[in-house]
Design an enzyme around this catalytic site. Structure first.
Site, PDB file in Angstrom:
ATOM      1  N   ALA A  58      40.203  49.111  56.160  1.00  0.00           N
ATOM      2  CA  ALA A  58      39.970  48.589  57.520  1.00  0.00           C
ATOM      3  C   ALA A  58      38.509  48.320  57.828  1.00  0.00           C
ATOM      4  O   ALA A  58      38.151  48.132  58.987  1.00  0.00           O
ATOM      5  CB  ALA A  58      40.547  49.564  58.550  1.00  0.00           C
TER       6      ALA A  58
ATOM      7  N   TYR B  28      48.008  41.567  40.286  1.00  0.00           N
ATOM      8  CA  TYR B  28      48.146  41.554  41.744  1.00  0.00           C
ATOM      9  C   TYR B  28      49.581  41.211  42.147  1.00  0.00           C
ATOM     10  O   TYR B  28      50.154  41.860  43.039  1.00  0.00           O
ATOM     11  CB  TYR B  28      47.159  40.527  42.306  1.00  0.00           C
ATOM     12  CG  TYR B  28      46.998  40.522  43.808  1.00  0.00           C
ATOM     13  CD1 TYR B  28      46.222  41.481  44.442  1.00  0.00           C
ATOM     14  CD2 TYR B  28      47.587  39.530  44.581  1.00  0.00           C
ATOM     15  CE1 TYR B  28      46.044  41.452  45.820  1.00  0.00           C
ATOM     16  CE2 TYR B  28      47.411  39.498  45.957  1.00  0.00           C
ATOM     17  CZ  TYR B  28      46.640  40.458  46.574  1.00  0.00           C
ATOM     18  OH  TYR B  28      46.463  40.432  47.929  1.00  0.00           O
TER      19      TYR B  28
ATOM     20  N   LYS C 209      52.050  43.681  44.240  1.00  0.00           N
ATOM     21  CA  LYS C 209      52.568  43.291  45.553  1.00  0.00           C
ATOM     22  C   LYS C 209      54.094  43.216  45.556  1.00  0.00           C
ATOM     23  O   LYS C 209      54.737  43.517  46.571  1.00  0.00           O
ATOM     24  CB  LYS C 209      51.963  41.956  45.978  1.00  0.00           C
ATOM     25  CG  LYS C 209      50.470  42.028  46.304  1.00  0.00           C
ATOM     26  CD  LYS C 209      50.164  43.047  47.400  1.00  0.00           C
ATOM     27  CE  LYS C 209      48.763  42.894  47.956  1.00  0.00           C
ATOM     28  NZ  LYS C 209      48.467  43.910  49.011  1.00  0.00           N
TER      29      LYS C 209
END
Length: 254
Positions: free
Chosen positions: A14, A154, A158
């Site tokens: 974040a 990736y 995912k």
């Protein structure tokens, strides 16, 4: 706007980009937010922007692939804010390469941060959520889960997050905890701009090229993903679980 008054949220990755926008969006909706990134110092800008707008935030440093660090971060957040209601597993990295050039380190780094990280953070959070019989877990996947050249690591990570989402939704549902995933398409962030520049393509040209392929004719913005995360975090969304919501300008339907 969805009301998250009284809720405590934890958003990983974040410090910037999508994660920072989700953290700010939750704070504007009334949540107290744990802003987690690899080092606490990296979270200062996001925390400051939340507090400047009158919200409450706590910067946390942890490697999401390290179980002990994750446990300490969650414990600190609970001690500071008194609970944990919402988790957004957003932390991620890329190590793009074609398969024949991809190293074991490229593979392990991406899979550890994405899949191991989602597992460890969710495992730590669910203990609190199950006891309270309420929770929202939101995992950030990607349209790359559908396959994307140069992203075997990736894409696999995912896609794995989507399987994890469905399974944990089954396990945690009886305790009032929903688990969903968001699949962003190409989003204009510092990370995607840096990737374009590394490939020798000006960021604005890359954004224009992507936009031309999409029904909506534009790339995504962090706010697009944050709004989806707000919907899934709402108390009123308690009958939505085990789902993958693609926020991609229409890429996944072409």
């Amino acid at each position: 706007m969805t009301n998250l008054d009284g809720r405590v949220a934890l958003v990983t990755g974040a410090a910037r980009g999508i994660g920072a926008e989700i953290a700010r969006t939750y704070a504007r909706a009334g949540a107290r937010v744990g802003v987690l990134d690899l080092e606490e110092d990296l979270t200062r800008e996001t925390v400051a922007s939340i507090e400047k707008d009158g919200g409450r935030a706590l910067g946390l440093g942890a490697d999401v692939a390290d179980a002990a660090q994750v446990e300490r971060a969650v414990e600190r957040l609970v001690e500071e804010f008194g609970g944990l209601d919402i988790v957004v597993n957003n932390a991620g990295v890329t190590r793009d390469n074609l398969l024949f050039k991809m190293t074991e380190d490229d593979w392990d780094t991406v899979v550890n941060v994405h899949m191991r990280g989602v597992f460890l953070v969710t495992r730590a959070a669910q203990k609190i959520m199950v006891e309270r019989r309420y929770g929202r877990v939101i995992n950030i996947s990607s349209t790359s889960a559908l396959g994307n050249r140069g992203q075997a690591n990736y894409s696999a990570a995912k896609a794995g997050i989507q399987g994890f989402t469905r399974t944990t939704a089954i396990e945690l549902g009886p305790f009032g905890v929903t688990v969903n995933s968001i699949g962003p398409g190409y989003v204009d962030t510092e990370m995607t701009r840096a990737t374009a520049e590394r490939l020798g393509v000006p960021a604005e040209r890359r954004l224009a090229d992507v936009a031309a392929t999409l029904p909506m004719r534009r790339a995504g913005r962090p706010a697009d993903i944050a709004n989806a995360a707000l919907f899934l975090a709402a108390e009123e969304s308690g009958f939505v679980t085990g789902q993958v919501l693609y926020v991609d300008g229409g890429r996944s339907v072409r």
